[in-house]
Motif scaffolding. Structure first.
Motif, PDB file in Angstrom:
ATOM      1  N   ALA A 107       0.872  -1.217  -0.026  1.00 24.91           N
ATOM      2  CA  ALA A 107       0.032   0.022   0.006  1.00 24.91           C
ATOM      3  C   ALA A 107       0.878   1.286  -0.126  1.00 24.91           C
ATOM      4  O   ALA A 107       0.640   2.175  -0.706  1.00 24.91           O
ATOM      5  CB  ALA A 107      -0.953  -0.077   1.283  1.00 24.91           C
ATOM      6  N   ASN A 108       1.937   1.296   0.691  1.00 25.36           N
ATOM      7  CA  ASN A 108       2.641   2.476   0.873  1.00 25.36           C
ATOM      8  C   ASN A 108       3.502   2.454  -0.479  1.00 25.36           C
ATOM      9  O   ASN A 108       3.967   3.837  -0.920  1.00 25.36           O
ATOM     10  CB  ASN A 108       3.984   2.288   2.084  1.00 25.36           C
ATOM     11  N   GLY A 109       3.946   1.294  -1.175  1.00 24.20           N
ATOM     12  CA  GLY A 109       4.589   1.545  -2.471  1.00 24.20           C
ATOM     13  C   GLY A 109       3.661   2.247  -3.290  1.00 24.20           C
ATOM     14  O   GLY A 109       3.943   2.900  -4.231  1.00 24.20           O
ATOM     15  N   ILE A 110       2.153   1.859  -3.356  1.00 26.10           N
ATOM     16  CA  ILE A 110       1.324   2.418  -4.232  1.00 26.10           C
ATOM     17  C   ILE A 110       1.246   4.144  -3.866  1.00 26.10           C
ATOM     18  O   ILE A 110       1.198   4.780  -5.012  1.00 26.10           O
ATOM     19  CB  ILE A 110      -0.090   1.831  -4.160  1.00 26.10           C
ATOM     20  N   LEU A 111       1.382   4.253  -2.695  1.00 25.43           N
ATOM     21  CA  LEU A 111       1.479   5.830  -2.297  1.00 25.43           C
ATOM     22  C   LEU A 111       2.593   6.551  -2.905  1.00 25.43           C
ATOM     23  O   LEU A 111       2.565   7.682  -3.225  1.00 25.43           O
ATOM     24  CB  LEU A 111       1.143   5.913  -1.023  1.00 25.43           C
ATOM     25  N   LYS A 137       9.904  -1.209  -5.876  1.00 21.26           N
ATOM     26  CA  LYS A 137       9.345  -2.464  -6.005  1.00 21.26           C
ATOM     27  C   LYS A 137       7.934  -2.568  -5.239  1.00 21.26           C
ATOM     28  O   LYS A 137       7.547  -1.539  -4.488  1.00 21.26           O
ATOM     29  CB  LYS A 137      10.235  -3.542  -5.767  1.00 21.26           C
ATOM     30  N   LEU A 138       7.355  -3.661  -5.386  1.00 19.76           N
ATOM     31  CA  LEU A 138       6.124  -3.792  -4.540  1.00 19.76           C
ATOM     32  C   LEU A 138       6.192  -3.774  -2.976  1.00 19.76           C
ATOM     33  O   LEU A 138       5.340  -2.971  -2.366  1.00 19.76           O
ATOM     34  CB  LEU A 138       5.538  -5.252  -4.739  1.00 19.76           C
ATOM     35  N   LEU A 139       7.182  -4.143  -2.546  1.00 18.95           N
ATOM     36  CA  LEU A 139       7.591  -4.120  -1.127  1.00 18.95           C
ATOM     37  C   LEU A 139       8.903  -3.329  -0.712  1.00 18.95           C
ATOM     38  O   LEU A 139       8.683  -2.918   0.478  1.00 18.95           O
ATOM     39  CB  LEU A 139       7.977  -5.504  -0.671  1.00 18.95           C
ATOM     40  N   THR A 140       9.467  -2.782  -1.474  1.00 17.63           N
ATOM     41  CA  THR A 140      10.724  -2.129  -1.050  1.00 17.63           C
ATOM     42  C   THR A 140      11.358  -1.100  -2.205  1.00 17.63           C
ATOM     43  O   THR A 140      10.847  -1.161  -3.321  1.00 17.63           O
ATOM     44  CB  THR A 140      12.228  -3.246  -0.873  1.00 17.63           C
ATOM     45  N   ILE A 151      21.322  -0.602  -0.951  1.00 14.62           N
ATOM     46  CA  ILE A 151      20.523  -0.422   0.204  1.00 14.62           C
ATOM     47  C   ILE A 151      19.157  -0.693  -0.049  1.00 14.62           C
ATOM     48  O   ILE A 151      18.389  -0.124  -0.854  1.00 14.62           O
ATOM     49  CB  ILE A 151      20.659   0.802   0.895  1.00 14.62           C
ATOM     50  N   VAL A 152      18.416  -1.731   0.546  1.00 13.52           N
ATOM     51  CA  VAL A 152      16.995  -2.043   0.446  1.00 13.52           C
ATOM     52  C   VAL A 152      16.173  -1.633   1.446  1.00 13.52           C
ATOM     53  O   VAL A 152      16.523  -1.698   2.476  1.00 13.52           O
ATOM     54  CB  VAL A 152      16.994  -3.431   0.051  1.00 13.52           C
ATOM     55  N   MET A 153      15.025  -0.945   1.295  1.00 10.49           N
ATOM     56  CA  MET A 153      14.541  -0.243   2.284  1.00 10.49           C
ATOM     57  C   MET A 153      12.814  -0.657   2.399  1.00 10.49           C
ATOM     58  O   MET A 153      12.537  -0.329   1.268  1.00 10.49           O
ATOM     59  CB  MET A 153      14.657   1.295   2.482  1.00 10.49           C
ATOM     60  N   PRO A 154      12.354  -0.827   3.181  1.00 12.89           N
ATOM     61  CA  PRO A 154      10.769  -1.526   3.086  1.00 12.89           C
ATOM     62  C   PRO A 154       9.924  -0.259   2.806  1.00 12.89           C
ATOM     63  O   PRO A 154      10.567   1.039   3.400  1.00 12.89           O
ATOM     64  CB  PRO A 154      10.556  -1.754   4.367  1.00 12.89           C
ATOM     65  N   ASN A 155       9.072  -0.213   2.057  1.00 12.76           N
ATOM     66  CA  ASN A 155       8.369   1.111   1.503  1.00 12.76           C
ATOM     67  C   ASN A 155       7.688   1.937   2.538  1.00 12.76           C
ATOM     68  O   ASN A 155       7.491   2.893   2.852  1.00 12.76           O
ATOM     69  CB  ASN A 155       7.126   0.711   0.787  1.00 12.76           C
ATOM     70  N   SER A 156       7.209   1.058   3.900  1.00 11.88           N
ATOM     71  CA  SER A 156       6.610   1.660   4.854  1.00 11.88           C
ATOM     72  C   SER A 156       7.802   2.564   5.579  1.00 11.88           C
ATOM     73  O   SER A 156       7.380   3.672   6.110  1.00 11.88           O
ATOM     74  CB  SER A 156       6.279   0.737   5.996  1.00 11.88           C
TER      75      SER A 156
END
Length: 269
Positions: A107-111, A137-140, A151-156
């Protein structure tokens, strides 16, 4: 064992063509998914849509086509699609409870895609972590640092954090400080610094050049120099100005200070 093989043979004879049809649907579905994503990327990348947005949309399309393939195969095999949908709904609910953070990231990725705080290729700082945006990406969100580290960061984390986008605007101000020794001709120092800044080929002459005495330190007078530059020239100015100022100070007899300590010896007994 013979009975088992007999049942398998009977099942294949009755449903073999349906299994073959399902296999064909799976293969065709995968090919269609690849073709749609390929054509979509070719079309959208020719527009002003960010490349990261294109990758995000492609991921959604692949998931939708996968669900369609599963439902189509279930219908061909005469499975109850309503029961399958209920089972899938229950499974999705269970997975959703277990992976609520992942869905939050989606959801945060969409935002992120909708609000566009940054685009692919922008240089950003997220919660103090700096890097160039490589993909969304969908999650990161993936960043690549100047040292070529991923560096991979979660969308949230990205959306709920502090985001500084250094590439968002066309021009940036370069803030620099230079020290001179006490006793220097301050008017001359200001004049030399202004000349160096004005003669730099990448400093924007249409914007005001600010040069002023900034502070009195323990062993030096500190001057501030603030100039404007195109975003792409920002680091070039920061890296070249110190050498140009050093040479100009040397040519004009202006001393660059170093830490000094005055020691007074008393002869009193």
């Amino acid at each position: 064992m013979d009975a088992l093989f007999g049942k398998i043979g009977a099942y294949i004879s009755n449903y073999g063509y349906k299994l073959l049809l399902c296999l064909c649907i799976i293969i065709v579905g995968i090919c269609i998914s690849w073709l749609i994503c390929f054509v979509l990327k070719k079309i959208l990348l020719k527009t002003h849509i960010d490349g990261a947005v294109v990758s995000f949309i492609s991921s959604i399309i692949k998931i939708v086509i996968l669900v369609i393939i599963v439902l189509a195969c279930a219908a061909i095999l005469e499975l109850s699609t309503s029961g399958l949908i209920v089972s899938l709904s229950t499974l999705v609910l269970a997975i959703g409870l277990a992976l609520k953070d992942s869905f939050s990231n989606i959801a945060n990725g969409i935002l992120i895609i909708a609000n566009k705080p940054f685009r692919r290729g922008d240089y950003v700082s997220i919660n103090g972590v700096e890097g160039k945006v490589h993909s969304i990406k969908l999650l990161t969100v993936e960043l690549i640092t100047f040292g070529n580290l991923k560096i991979v960061m979660p969308n949230s984390t990205v959306l709920n954090g502090n985001i500084t986008n250094y590439s968002a605007l066309a021009i940036r101000r370069c803030d620099m400080k230079f020290s001179v020794a006490y006793g220097s001709d301050m008017d001359k120092v200001e004049q030399v610094l202004r000349e160096v800044a004005s003669n730099h080929p990448k400093v924007l002459k249409s914007m005001k050049i600010n040069v002023y005495m900034d502070s009195h330190d323990n062993s030096a007078i500190v001057f501030a120099v603030k100039v404007w530059a195109n975003n792409s020239d920002y680091y070039d100015i920061l890296h070249t100005m110190p050498k140009l100022v050093y040479n100009a100070f040397e040519q004009n007899g202006i001393t660059i200070p170093f830490n000094q300590l005055d020691v007074h010896i008393s002869n009193d007994k």
